[in-house]
Design a protein around this motif. Structure first.
Motif, mmCIF file in Angstrom:
data_model
loop_
_atom_site.group_PDB
_atom_site.id
_atom_site.type_symbol
_atom_site.label_atom_id
_atom_site.label_comp_id
_atom_site.label_asym_id
_atom_site.label_seq_id
_atom_site.Cartn_x
_atom_site.Cartn_y
_atom_site.Cartn_z
ATOM 1 N N VAL A 171 0.670 -1.408 0.067
ATOM 2 C CA VAL A 171 -0.309 0.047 -0.108
ATOM 3 C C VAL A 171 1.047 1.555 0.099
ATOM 4 C CG1 VAL A 171 -1.760 1.374 1.547
ATOM 5 C CG2 VAL A 171 -2.268 -1.114 1.159
ATOM 6 N N ASP A 222 -4.534 8.792 -1.327
ATOM 7 C CA ASP A 222 -5.479 8.803 -2.107
ATOM 8 C C ASP A 222 -4.885 7.701 -2.882
ATOM 9 O OD1 ASP A 222 -7.875 7.350 -2.138
ATOM 10 O OD2 ASP A 222 -8.415 8.916 -3.796
ATOM 11 N N THR A 262 -6.310 4.887 -4.318
ATOM 12 C CA THR A 262 -7.126 5.020 -5.326
ATOM 13 C C THR A 262 -6.745 5.712 -6.687
ATOM 14 O OG1 THR A 262 -9.068 6.015 -4.528
ATOM 15 C CG2 THR A 262 -8.837 4.065 -4.338
ATOM 16 N N GLN A 312 -2.381 -2.593 -8.663
ATOM 17 C CA GLN A 312 -2.675 -3.681 -7.635
ATOM 18 C C GLN A 312 -2.667 -4.829 -8.852
ATOM 19 O OE1 GLN A 312 -0.910 -5.378 -5.606
ATOM 20 N NE2 GLN A 312 -2.147 -4.319 -3.203
ATOM 21 N N PRO A 368 -6.137 -6.011 -2.928
ATOM 22 C CA PRO A 368 -7.442 -5.049 -2.795
ATOM 23 C C PRO A 368 -5.796 -4.039 -2.624
ATOM 24 C CG PRO A 368 -7.345 -6.687 -0.907
ATOM 25 C CD PRO A 368 -6.917 -7.636 -2.311
ATOM 26 N N THR A 373 -5.892 -2.503 0.015
ATOM 27 C CA THR A 373 -6.593 -1.737 0.923
ATOM 28 C C THR A 373 -5.135 -2.720 2.083
ATOM 29 O OG1 THR A 373 -7.893 -3.678 1.852
ATOM 30 C CG2 THR A 373 -8.998 -1.420 1.040
ATOM 31 N N ALA A 374 -4.658 -2.272 3.704
ATOM 32 C CA ALA A 374 -3.416 -2.899 3.776
ATOM 33 C C ALA A 374 -3.975 -4.280 4.661
ATOM 34 C CB ALA A 374 -2.426 -1.545 4.451
ATOM 35 N N ASN A 375 -2.962 -4.466 4.584
ATOM 36 C CA ASN A 375 -3.529 -5.664 5.527
ATOM 37 C C ASN A 375 -4.709 -6.988 5.151
ATOM 38 O OD1 ASN A 375 -1.050 -5.932 6.865
ATOM 39 N ND2 ASN A 375 -2.414 -4.063 8.359
ATOM 40 N N ALA A 376 -4.936 -6.665 3.831
ATOM 41 C CA ALA A 376 -6.445 -7.809 3.689
ATOM 42 C C ALA A 376 -5.337 -8.698 2.569
ATOM 43 C CB ALA A 376 -6.857 -7.083 3.109
#
Length: 111
Positions: free
Chosen positions: A77, A88, A90, A96, A101, A103-106
């Motif tokens: 991220v 941001d 996005t 990616q 995703p 988002t972090a740690n997903a």
């Protein structure tokens, strides 16, 4: 005492006398394409026996499957955040890897 075999059939009988049969006697009871009562895979699938495709309720009947994201590692991220002006992720020009995703740690998404 010397034993000579003049007859090939007699030789075969003596050699195979105590051996277990390779094909069981109940080989006529092999069934396929009848749901959960099938004892082997259908011959129309392949020339070879497919042990995991014996019954349609088997967990791996259509083969093993896993998330396609496991082929590629996720991009961190931080890389998305440092390439944008307003922090941001996005709006980053970096894409990616598929199945992951932003988002972090997903974990990976999809199958």
């Amino acid at each position: 005492m010397k034993i000579e075999f003049n007859n090939l059939y007699t030789h075969f009988v003596f050699i195979t006398l105590k051996r277990q049969p390779v094909i069981p006697d109940n080989a006529g009871s092999l069934t396929y394409s009848i749901g959960d009562k099938s004892t082997m895979s259908a011959p129309s699938l392949s020339l070879y026996i497919r042990p995991y495709e014996k019954t349609p309720t088997s967990l791996v009947f259509n083969g093993y499957r896993w998330t396609l994201a496991h082929y590629l590692n996720p991009i961190a991220v931080q890389n998305f955040l440092i390439t944008t002006e307003n922090n941001d992720a996005t709006g980053s020009p970096i894409y990616q890897n598929p199945g992951w995703p932003i988002t972090a740690n997903a974990g990976p998404t999809g199958l």
